[in-house]
Design a protein around this motif. Structure first.
Motif, short mmCIF file in Angstrom:
data_model
loop_
_atom_site.label_atom_id
_atom_site.label_comp_id
_atom_site.label_asym_id
_atom_site.label_seq_id
_atom_site.Cartn_x
_atom_site.Cartn_y
_atom_site.Cartn_z
N VAL A 240 0.87 -1.18 0.00
CA VAL A 240 0.00 0.00 0.00
C VAL A 240 0.91 1.24 0.00
N PRO A 241 0.41 2.37 -0.49
CA PRO A 241 1.27 3.56 -0.62
C PRO A 241 1.97 3.97 0.67
N SER A 242 1.26 3.93 1.79
CA SER A 242 1.86 4.42 3.03
C SER A 242 2.96 3.51 3.56
N ASN A 243 3.08 2.31 3.00
CA ASN A 243 4.13 1.37 3.40
C ASN A 243 5.18 1.20 2.30
N THR A 244 5.25 2.19 1.41
CA THR A 244 6.11 2.08 0.24
C THR A 244 7.00 3.31 0.10
N LEU A 245 8.25 3.05 -0.25
CA LEU A 245 9.21 4.11 -0.57
C LEU A 245 9.72 3.87 -2.00
#
Length: 415
Positions: free
Chosen positions: A181-186
């Protein structure tokens, strides 16, 4: 070099290191959870999950993924660590949009074909077998298992045979939905690129989404003694033995301690001018491979280690020499000056470093809660700190980190 960061409204982090002197670019898409979250009955899930990402997506078959990478990437790979799963590659600068497209595709749209599961499980189990044939791998695994008790620094990510058998396609789909998910991605890019173009490509291929991931915290267990002080592992058909000594150290140290540590390791363990090399190989010819370093997982734990490969009949002698070398005070001013000069030479080659180094620094700063933009000044700051390090500083750190009662010794030897 210029470091910039964008955090989208859905929590996706996009970090760039613009280096105009480069001719290539490096891009990575990182899931900020790793194998320490594997269920007890499915050890190896995260690692297998990473492998299966390359087996086809909603718009590309596995063969098309391979062909696309072969045509558009100079290099490409993925890795699973305790805290991250990283998909990355490098290529010529004008292929940046193609690289972002592919990496986002295997991250967001893998299909995990049922027909590929058992074949890739076989490949992973062979990777595991290769690791278990490696004396160094076995020694480090045993060291970590005895340095920590509950902290997942003691765990390994390649998985177990039983754990691999239990993993299903449904597990992979559920993990992707939970973690990717976006918030867990860099998303990180470095080289001949601008931040605005990287953001534009990411926004094209990584849609706005939702979801939150809870990250656990663990005690470093720094004050706990080792479970066992000495472990022997007997392996058949070996013509040599390996001795490893290891001890826990804090993972969150000051920048001054970081600079001091680099000189300390070089004096004691790293390189042909280290005390360990001179005492064991040069003076006595008791080993071929001799050295040492450290391993850190930011947010979890760290340890230092030294190793020597020797004849089985010399195990006891080499053990004693290693511990004596690590425990004796550092007094030689010339050795200190030489090691310091070597570290200053290394830190001065900032522009020659692999582009992936900047990604690693971004992870470190993120975990430590430090501003990502400050990475740009990292090497200049380290150079200034190195110049201020004294022999006294190094000896103080040696006394702090190299306490013999905190060390575990692992011996891998012939049966």
């Amino acid at each position: 070099m210029k470091i910039e960061e964008t955090i989208r409204k859905d929590g996706l982090r996009i970090v760039s290191a613009s280096i105009p002197t480069q001719k290539k670019v490096y891009v990575s898409v990182t899931c900020m959870t790793g194998f320490i979250y594997d269920p007890a009955d499915k050890q190896g899930l995260s690692h297998f999950f990473e492998h299966m990402a390359f087996k086809g997506t909603k718009k590309r078959s596995a063969a098309e993924v391979r062909a696309f990478i072969g045509k558009n990437f100079l290099s490409s790979n993925a890795s699973t660590s305790r805290m991250f799963i990283d998909y990355y590659g490098s290529g010529v600068a004008h292929k940046l949009p193609l690289m972002v497209d592919l990496l986002c595709d295997i991250y967001l749209n893998p299909t995990y074909p049922a027909a590929e599961l058992q074949k890739e499980k076989n490949a992973v189990l062979l990777e595991r077998a290769r690791n278990y044939d490696d004396d160094g791998y076995l020694a480090h695994r045993a060291a970590r298992e005895n340095l920590w008790r509950s902290n997942p620094m003691r765990s390994e990510g390649v998985g177990t045979e039983d754990g691999m058998k239990n993993i299903t396609r449904a597990d992979l789909l559920a993990l992707k939905k939970l973690w990717h998910v976006p918030s867990n991605t860099l998303i990180f890019g470095a080289g001949k690129l601008t931040h605005s173009e990287l953001v534009a490509h990411v926004n094209k291929y990584f849609p706005v989404g939702s979801g939150e991931v809870t990250h656990e915290k663990w005690d470093e267990e720094l004050e706990l003694p080792p479970v066992k002080k000495r472990i022997e592992i007997k392996k058949p058909k070996r013509n040599k033995a390996m001795v490893v000594v290891a001890a826990k150290t804090p993972w969150d140290i000051t920048e001054k301690e970081d600079a001091t540590t680099s000189i300390l390791w070089r004096l004691l363990m790293s390189g042909t001018n280290s005390r360990l090399f001179r005492e064991i190989r040069e003076k006595r010819g008791l080993a071929y491979a001799v050295g040492g370093s450290g391993s850190v997982t930011y947010g979890l734990g760290a340890y230092i280690y030294a190793y020597a490969e020797t004849d089985a009949k010399n195990i006891g002698k080499v053990e004693r020499l290693m511990k004596r070398a690590l425990n004796a005070p550092l007094k030689n001013k010339k050795d200190f000056a030489d090691a310091k000069e070597r570290e200053l030479d290394s830190i001065s080659l900032e522009d020659d470093n692999s582009l992936g180094v900047w990604e690693s620094l971004s992870w470190e700063y993120l975990v430590k809660g430090k501003p990502i933009k400050d990475i740009a000044g990292y090497y200049k700051k380290m150079e200034k700190l190195l110049k201020r390090v004294t022999l006294h500083d190094v000896e103080v750190l040696r006394k702090k980190d190299f306490k013999l009662e905190r060390f575990v010794t692992v011996v891998v030897k012939p049966e």
